[in-house]
Every structure is written in C-alpha cells, then in structure tokens.
Design a protein around this motif. Structure first.
Motif, PDB file in Angstrom:
ATOM      1  N   ARG A   1       0.828  -1.203   0.000  1.00  0.00           N
ATOM      2  CA  ARG A   1       0.000   0.000   0.000  1.00  0.00           C
ATOM      3  C   ARG A   1       0.865   1.256   0.000  1.00  0.00           C
ATOM      4  O   ARG A   1       0.589   2.226  -0.717  1.00  0.00           O
ATOM      5  N   ASP A   2       1.939   1.257   0.786  1.00  0.00           N
ATOM      6  CA  ASP A   2       2.834   2.411   0.817  1.00  0.00           C
ATOM      7  C   ASP A   2       3.449   2.658  -0.557  1.00  0.00           C
ATOM      8  O   ASP A   2       3.552   3.798  -1.015  1.00  0.00           O
ATOM      9  N   LEU A   3       3.866   1.579  -1.215  1.00  0.00           N
ATOM     10  CA  LEU A   3       4.483   1.716  -2.521  1.00  0.00           C
ATOM     11  C   LEU A   3       3.483   2.250  -3.536  1.00  0.00           C
ATOM     12  O   LEU A   3       3.801   3.130  -4.351  1.00  0.00           O
ATOM     13  N   LEU A   4       2.252   1.736  -3.497  1.00  0.00           N
ATOM     14  CA  LEU A   4       1.217   2.243  -4.384  1.00  0.00           C
ATOM     15  C   LEU A   4       0.950   3.730  -4.142  1.00  0.00           C
ATOM     16  O   LEU A   4       0.789   4.502  -5.090  1.00  0.00           O
ATOM     17  N   GLU A   5       0.888   4.116  -2.884  1.00  0.00           N
ATOM     18  CA  GLU A   5       0.670   5.520  -2.552  1.00  0.00           C
ATOM     19  C   GLU A   5       1.743   6.397  -3.188  1.00  0.00           C
ATOM     20  O   GLU A   5       1.450   7.434  -3.803  1.00  0.00           O
ATOM     21  N   ASN A   6       2.996   5.992  -3.047  1.00  0.00           N
ATOM     22  CA  ASN A   6       4.089   6.784  -3.601  1.00  0.00           C
ATOM     23  C   ASN A   6       4.000   6.876  -5.113  1.00  0.00           C
ATOM     24  O   ASN A   6       4.203   7.945  -5.706  1.00  0.00           O
ATOM     25  N   LEU A   7       3.702   5.752  -5.758  1.00  0.00           N
ATOM     26  CA  LEU A   7       3.612   5.748  -7.212  1.00  0.00           C
ATOM     27  C   LEU A   7       2.437   6.593  -7.701  1.00  0.00           C
ATOM     28  O   LEU A   7       2.539   7.295  -8.715  1.00  0.00           O
ATOM     29  N   LEU A   8       1.321   6.539  -6.974  1.00  0.00           N
ATOM     30  CA  LEU A   8       0.155   7.328  -7.375  1.00  0.00           C
ATOM     31  C   LEU A   8       0.417   8.822  -7.230  1.00  0.00           C
ATOM     32  O   LEU A   8      -0.030   9.623  -8.057  1.00  0.00           O
ATOM     33  N   VAL A   9       1.125   9.209  -6.190  1.00  0.00           N
ATOM     34  CA  VAL A   9       1.475  10.614  -6.026  1.00  0.00           C
ATOM     35  C   VAL A   9       2.302  11.090  -7.218  1.00  0.00           C
ATOM     36  O   VAL A   9       2.057  12.162  -7.792  1.00  0.00           O
ATOM     37  N   GLU A  10       3.282  10.278  -7.619  1.00  0.00           N
ATOM     38  CA  GLU A  10       4.120  10.651  -8.756  1.00  0.00           C
ATOM     39  C   GLU A  10       3.300  10.746 -10.039  1.00  0.00           C
ATOM     40  O   GLU A  10       3.474  11.674 -10.835  1.00  0.00           O
ATOM     41  N   LEU A  11       2.386   9.795 -10.260  1.00  0.00           N
ATOM     42  CA  LEU A  11       1.588   9.801 -11.476  1.00  0.00           C
ATOM     43  C   LEU A  11       0.633  10.984 -11.513  1.00  0.00           C
ATOM     44  O   LEU A  11       0.422  11.596 -12.563  1.00  0.00           O
ATOM     45  N   CYS A  12       0.034  11.301 -10.375  1.00  0.00           N
ATOM     46  CA  CYS A  12      -0.894  12.437 -10.327  1.00  0.00           C
ATOM     47  C   CYS A  12      -0.161  13.745 -10.612  1.00  0.00           C
ATOM     48  O   CYS A  12      -0.681  14.631 -11.303  1.00  0.00           O
ATOM     49  N   GLN A  13       1.035  13.864 -10.096  1.00  0.00           N
ATOM     50  CA  GLN A  13       1.821  15.068 -10.357  1.00  0.00           C
ATOM     51  C   GLN A  13       2.183  15.170 -11.832  1.00  0.00           C
ATOM     52  O   GLN A  13       2.277  16.271 -12.386  1.00  0.00           O
ATOM     53  N   ALA A  14       2.372  14.035 -12.485  1.00  0.00           N
ATOM     54  CA  ALA A  14       2.722  14.030 -13.899  1.00  0.00           C
ATOM     55  C   ALA A  14       1.498  13.954 -14.801  1.00  0.00           C
ATOM     56  O   ALA A  14       1.630  13.874 -16.022  1.00  0.00           O
ATOM     57  N   SER A  15       0.300  13.937 -14.191  1.00  0.00           N
ATOM     58  CA  SER A  15      -0.968  13.815 -14.933  1.00  0.00           C
ATOM     59  C   SER A  15      -0.998  12.545 -15.784  1.00  0.00           C
ATOM     60  O   SER A  15      -1.541  12.526 -16.886  1.00  0.00           O
ATOM     61  N   ASP A  16      -0.402  11.506 -15.278  1.00  0.00           N
ATOM     62  CA  ASP A  16      -0.363  10.225 -15.981  1.00  0.00           C
ATOM     63  C   ASP A  16      -1.465   9.334 -15.430  1.00  0.00           C
ATOM     64  O   ASP A  16      -1.498   9.044 -14.234  1.00  0.00           O
ATOM     65  N   GLN A  17      -2.382   8.900 -16.293  1.00  0.00           N
ATOM     66  CA  GLN A  17      -3.518   8.103 -15.851  1.00  0.00           C
ATOM     67  C   GLN A  17      -3.409   6.641 -16.295  1.00  0.00           C
ATOM     68  O   GLN A  17      -4.407   5.924 -16.317  1.00  0.00           O
TER      69      GLN A  17
END
Length: 456
Positions: free
Chosen positions: A20-36
């Motif tokens: 879950r922690d790893l997913l959280e980190n990856l999602l933060v990065e994707l949201c900042q990059a507007s990558d869906q």
C-alpha cells in the motif's frame, strides 16, 4: 544464488514498508505528472512465501509453474531462482524460459495440442517431457521428436459436464493409446491429469490419483517404464477460495500415500499457477469517463426523490488487458477507492467498464461505491493470474509492473538455496503474519496505518 534474479530486477524495500505504501508513492508521482495509465505492483516476497508454503504442504511434489498463468519477467526469474520447473504451452514460452538460462530438464512442454514446428523446436533444444491424449498428438511427436518422454493425459473427472473444456483421455481409451505408443516407439513415462480451478473439491484430487494409479498399472503391463505422475494444478490462489489450500493438500497427501506410497519409485510433479501469483499482484486503474442514469421520478408529491444514483464508470483497462482473467473463470475483485481523505459518502449502484467504445468490455456490475469522479483511482487486488501481468514480452501494450521485495524476503531467498527447511524456519521467526494493508472501512476510505509485512 543461481543468478536468475538480481537486486536490479526489483525494488528493495525496508521492513514495515507495505504494498500500500508503494502504491501511494507511485500514485502521487503519477498524479503530479498527470499520468492516468494503469499499473501493477508485484510483491515478489508473497511468491517466496507461497513457494515455501507449497513445499511444506506437499513435500513429495515438485512444482512446475505454468508460464501461461503469468509470464512476466520478474516472476519467471524469481521462480527460476527458487528452483521450480516450468510448464510451457508453446514455442514462445519455451524461448522465454530458456533465454533466461533455465535448463531443458526443468521444462515440461505441457500443451495437449502442439504445433509440429513447436515440437521440432523442443526437440532441437533438448526439451523432452511432453504430454498427449490422442493418436494425432502421438503421431506428431513420433515423427518429430523421437527422444520425447511422454505423459498420457487422462480425464480426472467422471462427469465431463463439470469441466467442459478439460483435455485428457478416458481410462477406457488408455490401453489403445499406450499400445499405439509402443508400436510407434514412443517412450511413455507416466500419467498426467489436470483438474483446473472450476468447482475444485479436495475429494476430486483423490479420485484423480486413484484413476492415475490404474493407468500406471496398465502402462507397466504393456512394457512402459512408468515413473512420473503429474497431478496438474487448480490450487486456490487466494484465501477467500471455497476450498482452502491446506485442505486440498491434505487430501492429496493421503491419496498419494495410498496409491503411490513413498519409496515406490514414482516421482510426482504439479503445475500450480494461480496459487503462486494471484495474490502477489495489485492493479491501480483510474476513472477515465463516467455516465449517470436518469434519476427516477417520484410517483406523487408526497414521495421524496431518492438520492441514490445509478452510475457507470469507464477505466483505462479492460477484459482485453489487465482484466483478461475475467474471460476465464475469475470474478472481478472488489475495487478499493484510493483517496487521501474521504468523508462519509452515500453509496450508489455502480458498474465498471473498460475504455469507452467497447460495449462488450464489462468488468463488474452491481457494485456499491461512493460517487467517483474522472481521475479517481481504483485499486484491485489479486490480479496476478491470467491477466495482462501474464502477457509475454512483445505482446502489445500492457500496464507497467513495479516489482518489489523486502530485504527480509531477499535474505529468505538466499537462505533457501539448498536449505528450504532453514529458510522456512527463518521466515517463521522473522516475518509477521501477512497483512495486505487494504482493510478498508465501509466507506472505502483509505485506512489508518496497517500492520507491516504486506511485502515480507
């Protein structure tokens, strides 16, 4: 270590850091990059646990992992490091496994229907163990691979309607096929059956082992040197399965002791697929579009309009990609909503579909979810078997896979090399019980900090 898996093949994480922690980190990065784009997180430590659990529950059985279940590079490298064999269904899988350096004597060409060109490839690359269940397959092998070592596939269920797609010959046809193999100088070394995962009952394994023993006796009577039994797969991959793994294996051990007792000279293999990988993969996919059905009009002035909506959501992947497992016998895992904060929200009748424009791409219906917006992320656990995660390299666009393993799991893997008992003891003493970290509240909010050890 055998050198199949290196630290550069995955992300090393510290103890207490969960999937879950790893997913959280990856999602933060994707949201900042507007990558869906949808993506997977694969917990390789979970596969290490499953392997040790398999060896403990079935000490006489050697696992051959079916590559078609999950051919992702990280999984194949890890299982090769653990010393499993591999069951390959075609030339592409044979090439993939051998390109990593897996020796031919650890490969089983397990398809009951093989192309002649693929048989010739196996012959020229030293892969000898194969299966057949009819005269056509027998003749193809006799002409193209004279050094093949064949397993005769038998039906493992007396009621074919329960497994309409099952392969294998009946016990009545065994004598004819074994005689034909003798006439064509094809070496038959044992019997194979595969129950599959549909409606699996522990007792079905016992019945299949009993049938295999009868076929063994017939093969021996006809002069074949029978010494190998393949009990197939069908082992449950998640804890919510109707039949628990230890319940199934206890029945198998009893049947093996009765019909193929230890010391009888018979080697036993199995092809567990979803058991190894189903729970190790988690998918994150974002909402790309939504539709709302017209609200029902109240019947009279006294009636209050309902606040409940009927919502349809489209996500960035579907049944022809990450959810291809739904085309087989799987159900869509209940999605979890990823949100940092989540007030008490009413639930609405919801359905999930793949990308717009594909009317047949239905993922799930009848879900009760809070109202979602385009850009929200959903989390799906248990998608490691027969999904996009299983696609072979070069097979088209597929979600990125982030492989992760904790330092403890890496240490356990190193200890395992030639010392499985010590590795099991180490795991039991150092690892906390598996806690996936997705215990969501009824409102589908992100939970408080969870117990460590999703990645062991």
């Amino acid at each position: 270590m055998n050198g199949y898996l290196k630290e550069s093949n995955f992300m090393m994480v510290e103890e207490g850091f969960t999937t879950r922690d790893l997913l959280e980190n990856l999602l933060v990065e994707l949201c900042q990059a507007s990558d869906q784009q949808a993506f997977f997180v694969a917990d390789l430590g979970d596969i290490v646990k499953k392997h040790l659990r398999f060896l403990k529950a079935l000490p006489r059985v050697k696992p051959y992992f079916p590559v078609k279940c999950n051919g992702s590079e990280g999984v194949i490298r890890l299982l090769a490091e653990l010393g499993t064999g591999f069951a390959c269904a075609n030339k592409a899988e044979l090439v993939q496994v051998q390109s990593l350096g897996v020796p031919a004597d650890k490969i089983f060409y397990s398809s009951p229907c093989k192309q002649v060109a693929h048989i010739k490839y196996a012959a020229s690359h030293g892969v000898q163990l194969m299966t057949f269940d009819n005269e056509v397959e027998l003749s193809k092998v006799a002409r193209s691979h004279p050094r093949a070592r064949m397993l005769l596939g038998i039906t493992a269920d007396s009621s074919p309607s329960a497994h309409p797609m099952a392969f294998g010959t009946t016990l009545k046809s065994c004598r004819h096929l074994l005689e034909a193999a003798k006439e064509q100088a094809v070496e038959v070394v044992g019997i194979s059956f595969h129950l599959g995962s549909r409606g699996l009952e522990p007792q079905a394994f016992a019945q299949a082992v009993a049938a295999a023993q009868l076929a063994f006796e017939l093969g021996t009577e006809l002069g074949h040197r029978m010494h190998l039994l393949d009990i197939g797969g069908g082992f449950p991959g998640t804890e919510d399965s109707r039949a628990r793994f230890e319940e199934v294996t206890a029945t198998i051990n009893s049947a093996l002791e009765l019909y193929f007792p230890e010391g009888c000279g018979v080697e036993i293999i199995a092809t567990p697929g979803r058991f190894y990988v189903a729970s190790a993969f988690t998918l994150a996919a974002s909402i790309t579009a939504r539709e709302e059905a017209p609200a029902e009009q109240p019947g009279s002035d006294e009636e209050e309009p309902s606040s409940k909506k009927s919502l349809t959501y489209h996500i960035g992947d579907g049944i022809y990609g990450a959810f291809s497992c739904l085309l087989f016998d799987s159900l869509c895992p209940t999605p979890r909503l990823h949100k940092r904060t989540c007030p008490e929200l009413p639930l609405h009748s919801s359905s999930l579909w793949g990308p717009p424009g594909h009317p047949e791409d239905r993922i799930a219906e009848g879900l009760e979810l809070p109202e979602l917006q385009v850009g929200d992320w959903l989390i799906f656990e248990g998608l490691g078997a027969y999904s996009t995660a299983s696609a072979l390299p070069g097979g088209g666009p597929q979600p990125h896979i982030t492989y992760a393993m904790s330092r403890l799991a890496w240490k356990t893997l190193q200890l395992f090399q030639g010392k499985p008992a010590q590795a099991e003891e180490e795991r039991e003493s150092l690892c906390t019980p598996l806690s996936c970290g997705w215990e969501m509240a009824e409102t589908l909010c992100v939970p408080p900090v969870c117990t460590p050890a999703s990645i062991i």
